[in-house]
Design a protein around this motif. Structure first.
Motif, PDB file in Angstrom:
ATOM      1  N   MET A   6     -55.356  14.578  73.697  1.00  8.15           N
ATOM      2  CA  MET A   6     -54.633  15.886  73.434  1.00  8.15           C
ATOM      3  C   MET A   6     -54.613  16.730  74.697  1.00  8.15           C
ATOM      4  O   MET A   6     -55.422  16.992  75.201  1.00  8.15           O
ATOM      5  CB  MET A   6     -55.198  16.636  72.266  1.00  8.15           C
ATOM      6  CG  MET A   6     -54.844  18.112  71.829  1.00  8.15           C
ATOM      7  SD  MET A   6     -55.598  18.646  70.628  1.00  8.15           S
ATOM      8  CE  MET A   6     -55.743  20.295  70.796  1.00  8.15           C
ATOM      9  N   TYR A   7     -53.173  17.059  74.971  1.00  8.99           N
ATOM     10  CA  TYR A   7     -53.153  17.635  76.061  1.00  8.99           C
ATOM     11  C   TYR A   7     -52.629  19.146  75.779  1.00  8.99           C
ATOM     12  O   TYR A   7     -51.416  19.341  75.268  1.00  8.99           O
ATOM     13  CB  TYR A   7     -52.181  16.898  77.118  1.00  8.99           C
ATOM     14  CG  TYR A   7     -51.907  17.585  78.704  1.00  8.99           C
ATOM     15  CD1 TYR A   7     -52.834  17.157  79.508  1.00  8.99           C
ATOM     16  CD2 TYR A   7     -50.894  18.494  78.791  1.00  8.99           C
ATOM     17  CE1 TYR A   7     -52.650  17.781  80.788  1.00  8.99           C
ATOM     18  CE2 TYR A   7     -50.746  19.151  80.045  1.00  8.99           C
ATOM     19  CZ  TYR A   7     -51.827  18.738  81.104  1.00  8.99           C
ATOM     20  OH  TYR A   7     -51.481  19.305  82.283  1.00  8.99           O
ATOM     21  N   CYS A   8     -52.844  20.231  76.420  1.00 11.53           N
ATOM     22  CA  CYS A   8     -52.444  21.484  75.962  1.00 11.53           C
ATOM     23  C   CYS A   8     -51.998  22.178  77.493  1.00 11.53           C
ATOM     24  O   CYS A   8     -53.062  22.161  78.388  1.00 11.53           O
ATOM     25  CB  CYS A   8     -53.395  22.377  75.477  1.00 11.53           C
ATOM     26  SG  CYS A   8     -54.044  21.868  73.806  1.00 11.53           S
ATOM     27  N   CYS A   9     -50.991  22.522  77.699  1.00  9.86           N
ATOM     28  CA  CYS A   9     -50.663  23.186  79.051  1.00  9.86           C
ATOM     29  C   CYS A   9     -51.429  24.523  79.253  1.00  9.86           C
ATOM     30  O   CYS A   9     -51.484  25.381  78.300  1.00  9.86           O
ATOM     31  CB  CYS A   9     -48.980  23.541  78.935  1.00  9.86           C
ATOM     32  SG  CYS A   9     -47.987  22.276  79.153  1.00  9.86           S
ATOM     33  N   GLY A  10     -52.022  24.516  80.334  1.00  5.79           N
ATOM     34  CA  GLY A  10     -53.169  25.546  80.516  1.00  5.79           C
ATOM     35  C   GLY A  10     -52.450  26.871  81.115  1.00  5.79           C
ATOM     36  O   GLY A  10     -51.363  26.913  81.367  1.00  5.79           O
ATOM     37  N   GLU A  59     -47.130  18.479  87.955  1.00  5.72           N
ATOM     38  CA  GLU A  59     -48.819  18.599  87.972  1.00  5.72           C
ATOM     39  C   GLU A  59     -49.250  18.285  86.316  1.00  5.72           C
ATOM     40  O   GLU A  59     -50.187  17.331  86.203  1.00  5.72           O
ATOM     41  CB  GLU A  59     -49.164  19.878  88.293  1.00  5.72           C
ATOM     42  CG  GLU A  59     -48.975  20.906  87.120  1.00  5.72           C
ATOM     43  CD  GLU A  59     -49.661  22.150  87.580  1.00  5.72           C
ATOM     44  OE1 GLU A  59     -50.622  22.343  86.673  1.00  5.72           O
ATOM     45  OE2 GLU A  59     -49.289  22.942  88.493  1.00  5.72           O
ATOM     46  N   CYS A  60     -48.492  18.591  85.446  1.00  6.95           N
ATOM     47  CA  CYS A  60     -48.918  18.205  84.058  1.00  6.95           C
ATOM     48  C   CYS A  60     -48.684  16.882  83.881  1.00  6.95           C
ATOM     49  O   CYS A  60     -49.387  16.051  83.254  1.00  6.95           O
ATOM     50  CB  CYS A  60     -48.054  18.993  82.976  1.00  6.95           C
ATOM     51  SG  CYS A  60     -48.666  20.741  82.974  1.00  6.95           S
ATOM     52  N   SER A  61     -47.282  16.210  84.528  1.00  7.52           N
ATOM     53  CA  SER A  61     -47.409  14.666  84.029  1.00  7.52           C
ATOM     54  C   SER A  61     -48.405  13.896  84.741  1.00  7.52           C
ATOM     55  O   SER A  61     -49.131  12.997  83.950  1.00  7.52           O
ATOM     56  CB  SER A  61     -46.076  14.194  84.921  1.00  7.52           C
ATOM     57  OG  SER A  61     -44.816  14.876  84.177  1.00  7.52           O
ATOM     58  N   PRO A 120     -37.580  24.471  80.535  1.00  2.00           N
ATOM     59  CA  PRO A 120     -37.425  22.981  81.049  1.00  2.00           C
ATOM     60  C   PRO A 120     -38.971  22.532  81.151  1.00  2.00           C
ATOM     61  O   PRO A 120     -38.888  21.134  81.178  1.00  2.00           O
ATOM     62  CB  PRO A 120     -36.951  23.331  82.297  1.00  2.00           C
ATOM     63  CG  PRO A 120     -37.456  24.486  82.834  1.00  2.00           C
ATOM     64  CD  PRO A 120     -37.554  25.430  81.596  1.00  2.00           C
ATOM     65  N   HIS A 121     -39.782  23.046  80.901  1.00  2.52           N
ATOM     66  CA  HIS A 121     -41.246  22.432  81.437  1.00  2.52           C
ATOM     67  C   HIS A 121     -41.625  21.036  80.646  1.00  2.52           C
ATOM     68  O   HIS A 121     -41.621  19.908  81.398  1.00  2.52           O
ATOM     69  CB  HIS A 121     -42.452  23.292  81.198  1.00  2.52           C
ATOM     70  CG  HIS A 121     -43.659  22.905  81.631  1.00  2.52           C
ATOM     71  ND1 HIS A 121     -43.874  22.659  82.862  1.00  2.52           N
ATOM     72  CD2 HIS A 121     -44.838  22.650  81.119  1.00  2.52           C
ATOM     73  CE1 HIS A 121     -45.182  22.056  83.243  1.00  2.52           C
ATOM     74  NE2 HIS A 121     -45.796  22.168  82.165  1.00  2.52           N
ATOM     75  N   HIS A 122     -41.524  21.014  79.564  1.00  5.03           N
ATOM     76  CA  HIS A 122     -41.834  19.792  78.689  1.00  5.03           C
ATOM     77  C   HIS A 122     -40.808  18.625  78.777  1.00  5.03           C
ATOM     78  O   HIS A 122     -41.128  17.511  78.798  1.00  5.03           O
ATOM     79  CB  HIS A 122     -42.281  20.208  77.297  1.00  5.03           C
ATOM     80  CG  HIS A 122     -43.468  20.951  77.316  1.00  5.03           C
ATOM     81  ND1 HIS A 122     -43.928  21.679  75.981  1.00  5.03           N
ATOM     82  CD2 HIS A 122     -44.456  20.827  78.055  1.00  5.03           C
ATOM     83  CE1 HIS A 122     -44.858  22.269  76.296  1.00  5.03           C
ATOM     84  NE2 HIS A 122     -45.337  21.496  77.281  1.00  5.03           N
ATOM     85  N   ASP A 130     -39.079  18.248  81.255  1.00  4.99           N
ATOM     86  CA  ASP A 130     -38.993  17.709  82.616  1.00  4.99           C
ATOM     87  C   ASP A 130     -40.247  16.610  82.774  1.00  4.99           C
ATOM     88  O   ASP A 130     -40.437  15.688  83.240  1.00  4.99           O
ATOM     89  CB  ASP A 130     -39.324  18.855  83.773  1.00  4.99           C
ATOM     90  CG  ASP A 130     -37.942  19.399  83.820  1.00  4.99           C
ATOM     91  OD1 ASP A 130     -36.877  19.028  83.479  1.00  4.99           O
ATOM     92  OD2 ASP A 130     -37.885  20.556  84.561  1.00  4.99           O
ATOM     93  N   GLU A 131     -41.328  17.269  81.967  1.00  4.25           N
ATOM     94  CA  GLU A 131     -42.740  16.463  82.018  1.00  4.25           C
ATOM     95  C   GLU A 131     -42.263  14.928  81.453  1.00  4.25           C
ATOM     96  O   GLU A 131     -42.639  13.888  81.684  1.00  4.25           O
ATOM     97  CB  GLU A 131     -43.575  16.895  81.071  1.00  4.25           C
ATOM     98  CG  GLU A 131     -44.606  17.744  81.712  1.00  4.25           C
ATOM     99  CD  GLU A 131     -45.765  18.466  80.618  1.00  4.25           C
ATOM    100  OE1 GLU A 131     -46.255  17.122  80.361  1.00  4.25           O
ATOM    101  OE2 GLU A 131     -46.124  19.652  80.678  1.00  4.25           O
ATOM    102  N   ILE A 132     -41.562  14.975  80.352  1.00  4.53           N
ATOM    103  CA  ILE A 132     -40.968  13.821  79.702  1.00  4.53           C
ATOM    104  C   ILE A 132     -40.284  12.865  80.771  1.00  4.53           C
ATOM    105  O   ILE A 132     -40.475  11.698  80.995  1.00  4.53           O
ATOM    106  CB  ILE A 132     -40.228  13.680  78.571  1.00  4.53           C
ATOM    107  CG1 ILE A 132     -41.092  14.464  77.527  1.00  4.53           C
ATOM    108  CG2 ILE A 132     -39.667  12.664  78.101  1.00  4.53           C
ATOM    109  CD1 ILE A 132     -40.139  14.898  76.244  1.00  4.53           C
TER     110      ILE A 132
HETATM  111 ZN   LIG Z   1     -47.703  21.801  81.248  1.00  2.78          ZN
END
Ligand SMILES: [Zn+2]
Length: 471
Positions: free
Chosen positions: A28-32, A218-220, A243-245, A247-249
């Motif tokens: 489980m990942y939560c953007c901090g 960084e999150c990816s 866009p963050h998530h 873009d992560e995908i």
């Molecule tokens: Zn993130």
């Protein structure tokens, strides 16, 4: 009983089935936080929600690995570093520490890992290299490296899995270097930002020249490093979906590192916005609160946590100071009931009475229906008080009720109030009053009672003797 959750990817409520064939381990990942300031109460809604998800998954018997990144290099941080003249590490450290303290104040369990972006630069560079090799990233004339949305779509991938994007109406193909941008201007986004004079000493070497990573990459990089290239759950506030998530995908799946048919993330959960006093939070409106602002107004972490957990996570919630007052009263009601149960139970222990836990589980299984769960808790409290008043509970019954509460509270995390410290001076007065009563000197005992009252204390005569309580 199976847990069902609303997956932003499918826009439906789905049964939660872990990727682990044994059905045990969950990533489980939560953007901090971006550590440039204290987190505000809107941020805290998302973090407390993340804590609820984690606690509930643990309650369901899953083995959760909870990762939360610390964004410690970013546009706003660099600006503040420049303004304050401190080093990047010194500047971010103070807010990182404050964040962890606040997390504790709200009784959120510490994530298992809290990776810092600045400590994963090689992982970030390696991921960008993969994107370059697959030609979905390119180095522009400004020296920065961008993700090519067009190339990604031409490779048969979908950009816009979490939010519906209308490519006809959008300006496609323009580049955007800043980390936050609006949905109307979908554009190639920066993976690596070439060093600028205003970055000062904040830069790292890379195959494309000195610079620093973009926020999305960084999150990816960190999530896949710690949880594997394909993991179960990704959480964040709804404002992060685009866009963050998105873009992560694109970055994670664009690198082609997943096994065939496996997604980067199986379930995406997004927590809705928080309004404060009926309005969008803004410093200019005077309704912008950090956790510390609220503590300064005399509210406790558990009162704030309780209020933040009242509404369903997909509903916009209106956070008010009046709501905090009501939270205080509600918690006092629970505490009083628990106090009576504890007194009656004494040292008796018992297995938890099953009804409350079963009811709460049924409700939370339905897309984490937390408001329903609170309803069950308050009905239980009313019924328990009724039983207590009628003298229908014995010590074993009280112990079973308490054990049930403890099971449920392992999910809710509001805990018990801190034992009130009674100053020695007050204890002496309580003892003097007791002695006066024994000597049938009621004038004196009443006088002591009044003196205690003037100091803000009242005496609660319990079967175990008198106890001082704050008035
Ligand atoms: Zn993130």
């Amino acid at each position: 009983m199976a847990l069902k959750i609303f997956n932003t990817l499918s826009r439906t409520v789905q049964e939660f089935i872990p990727l682990d064939p044994a059905g045990q381990k969950i990533g489980m990942y939560c953007c901090g936080p971006t550590v440039y300031d204290f987190a505000h109460v809107g941020n805290w809604r998302t973090f407390v929600f993340g804590d609820l998800v984690r606690r509930y998954l643990s309650f369901k018997g899953f083995n959760v690995q909870h990762v939360m990144n610390i964004t410690d290099v970013e546009d706003k941080i660099i600006k503040r570093v420049r303004q304050t003249g401190s080093s990047l590490r010194d500047f971010t450290n103070q807010f990182e520490q404050a964040f962890f303290e606040d997390l504790k104040t709200l009784n959120c369990q510490m994530p298992d890992q809290t990776p810092r972006a600045t400590e994963h630069i090689p992982d970030i560079i390696a991921l960008i290299e993969k994107l370059m090799a697959r030609r979905v990233a390119y180095r522009a004339t400004d020296g920065s490296v961008y993700f090519s949305i067009q190339k990604y779509r031409e490779s048969g991938s979908q950009y816009g899995k979490l939010v519906k994007l209308n490519f006809e109406e959008m300006r496609v193909g323009e580049r955007v270097k800043s980390d936050e941008y609006a949905k109307e201007s979908v554009a190639d986004f920066a993976l690596w930002k070439a060093r600028l004079p205003e970055d000062g000493s904040v830069f790292w070497p890379s195959p494309w020249g000195e610079g620093r990573p973009g926020w999305h990459i960084e999150c990816s990089a960190m999530s896949m490093k710690l949880l594997g290239t394909s993991f179960d759950l990704h959480l964040g506030g709804e404002d992060l979906a685009f866009p963050h998530h998105e873009d992560e995908i694109a970055q994670s799946e664009g690198a082609g590192v997943q096994a065939a048919g496996k997604p980067f993330v199986k379930y995406w959960l997004h927590a809705a916005h928080l309004m404060v006093e009926g309005k969008k939070m803004a410093k200019s409106l005077g309704n912008f609160f950090t956790l510390r602002d609220l503590l300064g107004k005399g509210y406790s972490g558990r009162e704030i946590r309780f209020l933040l957990l009242q509404a369903h996570y997909r509903e916009t919630f209106n956070f008010t100071l009046e709501g905090l007052q009501r939270a205080r009263v509600s918690l006092l009601g629970i505490d009083e009931c628990l106090g009576k149960l504890a007194e009656l139970a004494g040292s008796t222990t018992a297995a938890p009475a099953a009804a409350l836990t079963r009811q709460v589980e049924q409700l939370l299984d339905e897309d984490l229906n937390i408001s329903g769960a609170w309803g069950a808790v308050f009905e239980w409290k009313t019924e328990t008080n009724r039983q207590l008043a009628a003298g229908n509970l014995n010590s074993a019954g009280a112990a079973a009720a308490l054990a049930a509460w403890n099971q449920v509270d392992a999910i809710l995390g509001v805990g018990a109030p801190k034992e009130q410290e009674v100053p020695a001076e007050i204890t002496t007065l309580v003892e003097a009053r007791q002695a006066a009563r024994k000597a049938r000197d009621f004038r004196r005992s009443d006088a002591i009672r009044d003196e205690l009252k003037s100091k803000g204390w009242v005496i609660d005569d319990t079967p175990k003797g008198p106890r001082a309580k704050r008035a």
